[in-house]
Design a protein around this motif. Structure first.
Motif, PDB file in Angstrom:
ATOM      1  N   VAL A 183       0.866  -1.169   0.000  1.00  0.00           N
ATOM      2  CA  VAL A 183       0.000   0.000   0.000  1.00  0.00           C
ATOM      3  C   VAL A 183       0.907   1.225   0.000  1.00  0.00           C
ATOM      4  O   VAL A 183       2.115   1.102   0.260  1.00  0.00           O
ATOM      5  N   ASN A 184       0.378   2.396  -0.316  1.00  0.00           N
ATOM      6  CA  ASN A 184       1.244   3.572  -0.345  1.00  0.00           C
ATOM      7  C   ASN A 184       0.631   4.757   0.396  1.00  0.00           C
ATOM      8  O   ASN A 184      -0.509   4.701   0.869  1.00  0.00           O
ATOM      9  N   SER A 185       1.387   5.810   0.474  1.00  0.00           N
ATOM     10  CA  SER A 185       1.019   6.971   1.285  1.00  0.00           C
ATOM     11  C   SER A 185      -0.224   7.675   0.765  1.00  0.00           C
ATOM     12  O   SER A 185      -0.997   8.244   1.552  1.00  0.00           O
ATOM     13  N   TYR A 186      -0.471   7.665  -0.542  1.00  0.00           N
ATOM     14  CA  TYR A 186      -1.686   8.288  -1.073  1.00  0.00           C
ATOM     15  C   TYR A 186      -2.919   7.552  -0.582  1.00  0.00           C
ATOM     16  O   TYR A 186      -3.908   8.161  -0.167  1.00  0.00           O
ATOM     17  N   VAL A 187      -2.858   6.219  -0.607  1.00  0.00           N
ATOM     18  CA  VAL A 187      -3.994   5.418  -0.154  1.00  0.00           C
ATOM     19  C   VAL A 187      -4.229   5.626   1.336  1.00  0.00           C
ATOM     20  O   VAL A 187      -5.370   5.832   1.779  1.00  0.00           O
ATOM     21  N   THR A 188      -3.165   5.589   2.130  1.00  0.00           N
ATOM     22  CA  THR A 188      -3.334   5.691   3.583  1.00  0.00           C
ATOM     23  C   THR A 188      -3.727   7.095   4.027  1.00  0.00           C
ATOM     24  O   THR A 188      -4.446   7.255   5.012  1.00  0.00           O
ATOM     25  N   GLU A 189      -3.294   8.119   3.282  1.00  0.00           N
ATOM     26  CA  GLU A 189      -3.547   9.494   3.708  1.00  0.00           C
ATOM     27  C   GLU A 189      -4.771  10.117   3.048  1.00  0.00           C
ATOM     28  O   GLU A 189      -5.405  11.007   3.623  1.00  0.00           O
ATOM     29  N   LYS A 190      -5.117   9.645   1.852  1.00  0.00           N
ATOM     30  CA  LYS A 190      -6.174  10.310   1.088  1.00  0.00           C
ATOM     31  C   LYS A 190      -7.461   9.495   0.940  1.00  0.00           C
ATOM     32  O   LYS A 190      -8.529  10.077   0.734  1.00  0.00           O
ATOM     33  N   LEU A 191      -7.371   8.179   0.999  1.00  0.00           N
ATOM     34  CA  LEU A 191      -8.528   7.356   0.630  1.00  0.00           C
ATOM     35  C   LEU A 191      -9.166   6.610   1.795  1.00  0.00           C
ATOM     36  O   LEU A 191     -10.378   6.389   1.774  1.00  0.00           O
ATOM     37  N   ILE A 192      -8.395   6.202   2.779  1.00  0.00           N
ATOM     38  CA  ILE A 192      -8.940   5.395   3.874  1.00  0.00           C
ATOM     39  C   ILE A 192      -9.512   6.291   4.970  1.00  0.00           C
ATOM     40  O   ILE A 192      -8.865   7.239   5.416  1.00  0.00           O
ATOM     41  N   ASP A 193     -10.723   5.984   5.393  1.00  0.00           N
ATOM     42  CA  ASP A 193     -11.329   6.626   6.561  1.00  0.00           C
ATOM     43  C   ASP A 193     -10.935   5.793   7.775  1.00  0.00           C
ATOM     44  O   ASP A 193     -11.564   4.780   8.089  1.00  0.00           O
TER      45      ASP A 193
END
Length: 465
Positions: A60-70
């Protein structure tokens, strides 16, 4: 991150400022505990990531963890489920085997042997991918190429056999493991071109992976130039299968070769060929950020068409409201809804699957709540050994309740759009779990399929397709 109201998404605002791009950070089994938000989750959830992540690829990457996951909704958040391994993804006895080996700090060789055995039991290459789809030229298999349907060939460049993040449902999970015997890839474009020259029935080449947009623009351009050769006038469409828009839209915005990548798209379009990006969006949340909206706009300005597809996945998008919102959002951004798929019979299908009847009910309800402009989408569809089979619905024929089906693609093109019927079943998840209706011993295509998939032993120019 705010929870998304999927029924009333705001209009896209192209306000992304490149300087705001986060630093790309990748998390795998080696460092995923560095993700700060995981510290607020129960330890059994976190430890399960490590166990299951030894069998299925995890990144997984920082965009997914910071922008997409609630994270306030984790571990039930759909994007968390989409990208982080869950305990239920392994069958109980498989989970216990891996957990015990990790607990005893077993030697790497012992752990690897057990993991490989588990992977082999999870049908790593469904629908005859290795047995029947790999073509031959002069009796030699063409590595990194698949040819199942007359008009379409799939090309797997070796530089593109990764992704910016891995989907937990992905049917291509063997591409990302250590076992080279399970992988499909090549950097020998010459063999691919030679095969394409001999097969003028092929009009579409799908560059796939992994995700081919993880490779450099220079590498992609090398393959594109080969496909644009004057010797291949019958190739009219180039498709690129990608989830980069979802997992790292900065690929089109701020990377050092972003403009060169878009130039490669322009090169295809200016050559007179059609360029289609076959993108995966599984949930409306993935279309919320200004980054993805800006990336979509830039791609569309090259002349490329962006088509969208997704499986229907339990715990992520098994809701008609989610699908109608997803299609509406896509159209508002200029995308073309293309397919709703049934999760393939591989890997963690048991965790994600819903019945064929329920999938059709969700598709029907979602379809009823969108305008005609969204109804380019087809589904629910299974990519099976004989072909792409669409569940048309439940109906009654001569007093018998049945499931109506048809081929959207077939190993024999004559099968396409021929309706056929299966006995009604609320517990069937795949074509192989259905029985022919009306007392028939087999479905109409089965005898011919057996002939088409017999091994070819003599040298020939034809694909086993």
């Amino acid at each position: 991150m705010q929870k998304c109201d999927i029924t009333n998404l705001p209009d896209a605002e192209f306000s992304f400022i490149p300087e705001n791009a986060p630093k790309f950070a990748t998390y795998t089994l080696k460092n995923f505990r560095n993700i700060q938000q995981l510290k607020h989750l129960p330890e059994d959830v976190v430890s399960a990531i490590a166990v299951v992540g030894h069998v299925f690829p995890f990144k997984v990457n920082s965009y997914v963890t910071e922008k997409l996951i609630d994270w306030g909704n984790a571990p039930n958040d759909p994007i968390f489920t989409l990208t982080f391994p869950q305990k239920g993804m392994l069958l109980p006895h498989h989970y216990e085997i891996v957990q015990a080996l990790l607990a005893e700090n077993a030697p790497k060789s012992k752990l690897a042997k057990a993991i490989n055995q588990i992977r082999e039991e999870l049908n790593p290459h469904p629908a005859g991918q290795l047995e029947f789809n790999v073509p031959k030229l002069n009796g030699q298999k063409i590595d990194g190429l698949q040819h199942k349907y007359n008009e379409t060939a799939l090309f797997f460049p070796s530089e593109g056999q990764s992704c910016h993040a891995y989907c937990t449902y992905c049917f291509r999970w063997p591409q990302f493991g250590e076992n080279d015997d399970l992988k499909i890839a090549t950097n020998q474009i010459e063999n691919v071109i030679a095969y394409l020259k001999h097969h003028t029935e092929i009009s579409d080449v799908l560059i796939t992976g992994g995700d081919p947009l993880t490779m450099s623009a220079k590498s992609l351009s090398k393959y594109v130039l080969a496909l644009l050769s004057e010797d291949l006038p019958h190739i009219r469409t180039i498709r690129i299968g990608t989830k980069t828009l979802t997992y790292w839209p900065y690929r089109f915005l701020t990377e050092k070769d972003s403009e060169q990548l878009l130039d490669a798209f322009r090169m295809i379009v200016r050559s007179g060929k059609h360029l289609a990006l076959m993108t995966h969006f599984n949930h409306p949340v993935e279309l919320e950020t200004p980054e993805v909206a800006e990336a979509i706009q830039r791609i569309r300005e090259t002349g490329a068409v962006i088509r969208t597809q997704s499986p229907i996945i339990r715990g992520i998008n098994d809701d008609a409201k989610i699908w109608s919102a997803l299609w509406k959002r896509q159209v508002s951004l200029g995308l073309v809804p293309y397919y709703m798929f049934i999760p393939r019979d591989t890997g963690a299908q048991h965790f994600f699957r819903i019945s064929l009847v329920r999938a059709w009910e969700i598709f029907k309800e979602a379809y009823q709540h969108v305008s005609g402009i969204c109804r380019t989408v087809r589904g629910p569809s299974m990519s099976t050994n004989p072909g792409k089979v669409q569940v048309m619905g439940v109906c009654e024929v001569n007093g018998q309740k049945v499931i109506s089906l048809q081929f959207l693609q077939g190993r024999n093109p004559d099968w396409v759009l021929r309706p056929f019927f299966a006995e009604f079943s609320e517990s069937a998840f795949w074509l192989s779990e259905l029985s022919p209706a009306f007392g028939q011993e087999s479905f109409f295509y089965e005898e011919e399929l057996a002939e088409l998939t017999k091994p070819i032993e003599d040298d020939c120019l034809e694909a086993v397709c």
